[in-house]
Design a protein around this motif. Sequence first.
Motif, PDB file in Angstrom:
ATOM      1  N   ASP A 136      35.935  38.443  44.499  1.00 24.99           N
ATOM      2  CA  ASP A 136      36.337  38.563  43.092  1.00 24.99           C
ATOM      3  C   ASP A 136      36.937  39.910  42.737  1.00 24.99           C
ATOM      4  O   ASP A 136      37.045  40.256  41.560  1.00 24.99           O
ATOM      5  N   GLY A 137      37.347  40.708  43.755  1.00 24.60           N
ATOM      6  CA  GLY A 137      37.923  41.999  43.404  1.00 24.60           C
ATOM      7  C   GLY A 137      38.577  42.719  44.564  1.00 24.60           C
ATOM      8  O   GLY A 137      38.671  42.207  45.684  1.00 24.60           O
ATOM      9  N   THR A 138      39.023  43.942  44.275  1.00 24.30           N
ATOM     10  CA  THR A 138      39.628  44.831  45.260  1.00 24.30           C
ATOM     11  C   THR A 138      38.837  46.129  45.288  1.00 24.30           C
ATOM     12  O   THR A 138      38.573  46.727  44.238  1.00 24.30           O
ATOM     13  N   ARG A 147      37.121  52.778  43.943  1.00 24.75           N
ATOM     14  CA  ARG A 147      37.745  52.125  42.793  1.00 24.75           C
ATOM     15  C   ARG A 147      37.598  50.614  42.955  1.00 24.75           C
ATOM     16  O   ARG A 147      37.979  50.058  43.996  1.00 24.75           O
ATOM     17  N   LEU A 148      37.009  49.966  41.943  1.00 20.89           N
ATOM     18  CA  LEU A 148      36.804  48.525  41.966  1.00 20.89           C
ATOM     19  C   LEU A 148      37.646  47.890  40.869  1.00 20.89           C
ATOM     20  O   LEU A 148      37.497  48.220  39.691  1.00 20.89           O
ATOM     21  N   GLU A 149      38.547  46.987  41.288  1.00 21.98           N
ATOM     22  CA  GLU A 149      39.410  46.276  40.346  1.00 21.98           C
ATOM     23  C   GLU A 149      39.139  44.782  40.460  1.00 21.98           C
ATOM     24  O   GLU A 149      38.873  44.276  41.552  1.00 21.98           O
ATOM     25  N   TRP A 150      39.245  44.077  39.353  1.00 22.35           N
ATOM     26  CA  TRP A 150      38.857  42.673  39.301  1.00 22.35           C
ATOM     27  C   TRP A 150      40.063  41.754  39.230  1.00 22.35           C
ATOM     28  O   TRP A 150      41.137  42.155  38.792  1.00 22.35           O
ATOM     29  N   ASN A 151      39.865  40.490  39.645  1.00 19.67           N
ATOM     30  CA  ASN A 151      40.945  39.509  39.618  1.00 19.67           C
ATOM     31  C   ASN A 151      40.578  38.349  38.687  1.00 19.67           C
ATOM     32  O   ASN A 151      39.537  38.379  38.015  1.00 19.67           O
ATOM     33  N   TRP A 152      41.401  37.325  38.673  1.00 22.42           N
ATOM     34  CA  TRP A 152      41.205  36.221  37.732  1.00 22.42           C
ATOM     35  C   TRP A 152      39.963  35.391  38.042  1.00 22.42           C
ATOM     36  O   TRP A 152      39.491  34.616  37.200  1.00 22.42           O
ATOM     37  N   LYS A 153      39.396  35.576  39.239  1.00 21.72           N
ATOM     38  CA  LYS A 153      38.201  34.820  39.607  1.00 21.72           C
ATOM     39  C   LYS A 153      36.904  35.535  39.219  1.00 21.72           C
ATOM     40  O   LYS A 153      35.815  34.992  39.398  1.00 21.72           O
ATOM     41  N   THR A 154      37.009  36.750  38.680  1.00 23.06           N
ATOM     42  CA  THR A 154      35.826  37.532  38.318  1.00 23.06           C
ATOM     43  C   THR A 154      35.143  36.947  37.083  1.00 23.06           C
ATOM     44  O   THR A 154      35.801  36.493  36.146  1.00 23.06           O
ATOM     45  N   GLU A 155      33.834  36.964  37.087  1.00 20.28           N
ATOM     46  CA  GLU A 155      33.060  36.530  35.929  1.00 20.28           C
ATOM     47  C   GLU A 155      33.471  37.364  34.705  1.00 20.28           C
ATOM     48  O   GLU A 155      33.626  38.582  34.786  1.00 20.28           O
ATOM     49  N   ASP A 156      33.656  36.705  33.561  1.00 20.92           N
ATOM     50  CA  ASP A 156      34.154  37.379  32.355  1.00 20.92           C
ATOM     51  C   ASP A 156      33.319  38.581  31.962  1.00 20.92           C
ATOM     52  O   ASP A 156      33.854  39.630  31.578  1.00 20.92           O
ATOM     53  N   ALA A 157      31.999  38.451  32.008  1.00 21.53           N
ATOM     54  CA  ALA A 157      31.123  39.545  31.596  1.00 21.53           C
ATOM     55  C   ALA A 157      31.326  40.786  32.458  1.00 21.53           C
ATOM     56  O   ALA A 157      31.201  41.918  31.977  1.00 21.53           O
TER      57      ALA A 157
END
Length: 303
Positions: A136-138, A147-157
Motif C-alpha cells: 500500500d505504499g512506497t 519517506r513513506l508515500e501512499w497509493n490508491w490502495k492505502t486505507e483512508d485513515a
Amino acid sequence: MAEIIQKDGTWVFDGDALRLTPGRDKNVGLLRRSLGEITVPLRALAGVSFEQGRRSGRLRLRLRDGADPLLHATGGRLAEPHDPYGLTVEPDRYGVAAYLVDEVRNALLLEQVPAGPVDEYLLPGPAVPLSVSAGDGTASFDGEQVRLEWNWKTEDAKAAAGTRTLALADIAAVEWQPAVGLENGHLRFIVRNAPTEAPAKYDPNAVELWGFKKDPLMALVAAAVQARLPHPARPAAERPAPLPAAAPATATVTASASASASGTEDEHDALLRRLRELGDLHRGGVLTDEEFALAKQAVLKRM
C-alpha cells in the motif's frame, strides 16, 4: 582460489572473502538480482555446507549472528529464491562445490574465526539512496531519512495523514515480515516514544504487504536502515540517547543535531569507533570508494 559458476550464480573464494554474484536464470529471486554482488568477509562466516540431491545440490553459507543487517532485519524469513546465501548446484559440479566448502572451512580453521555472535555489522547492507514500491505504499531511504508515500490502495485513515518522513535518529527499530498464507506482511518502523499496536493497515509508520512479487524488495529498505542503527548487541551506553517524550516522531534534522550535540562522550566515542570500522571495511574491499564516502559523511554529520 576456489570458484563455482552456475546458472543460479557464481561464488568465488580468495582466502579472505567470498564474492557472491547472482545469476541471470529465471529462477533467481528478484531480491537477489536487485541486491547484486555481495562480498562476505571471512570473519563474518560461521560455516558453510553442501547438500547433495538427485537432481541438484545446494551450497549454503551460515553467517555469524549479528554480522549482516539483512539477516537481522528479516529474521531469517527470506524464502529460498531470494536468499543470497544459498546456491543451487548442478550434479556435474558437485566436486567443485565440495572443494569450495573444504577451502572455506580450512581458512576458517587457519584464521581461527569464531562461530559466535558479533557486536558490529561486518557487511554494509544495501546501498542508498533506495526506493521500493509494494503493497500500500512506497518506502524510500537516503541514509538519513525514511519517506513513506501512499497509493490508491492505502486505507483512508492512514492515507489522510499524508506522506510520512522519519529521521533516522527517531527510529528505534525496523522489522520486515513477509505475507504468509492469509496473513499479510509488513515493513514497520518502530519510532521512539511512539509505541503502537495498530495493524500495518492502519499504522502510518508501516507499509502493508500482500504477498506480491515486489514484497521481498522491502527487505532491502529494512536492511539499509538496520545497517545504520546501533547494533543491538552493543552496550546501551554506546547507543544514542532516546529523544525526550515531548519530541514528535517526525523530528527535524535540526532537532536531531541538537540532541547529538548535547549527547554524552560515550556517544561521541561510538561514532569515532564507527569511523574506524568504516575505514577497515573500505580497506578490506567491502565498501567501495563511493559507499565509504557516503557513510563517512553521514557519521561526520551526526558528530
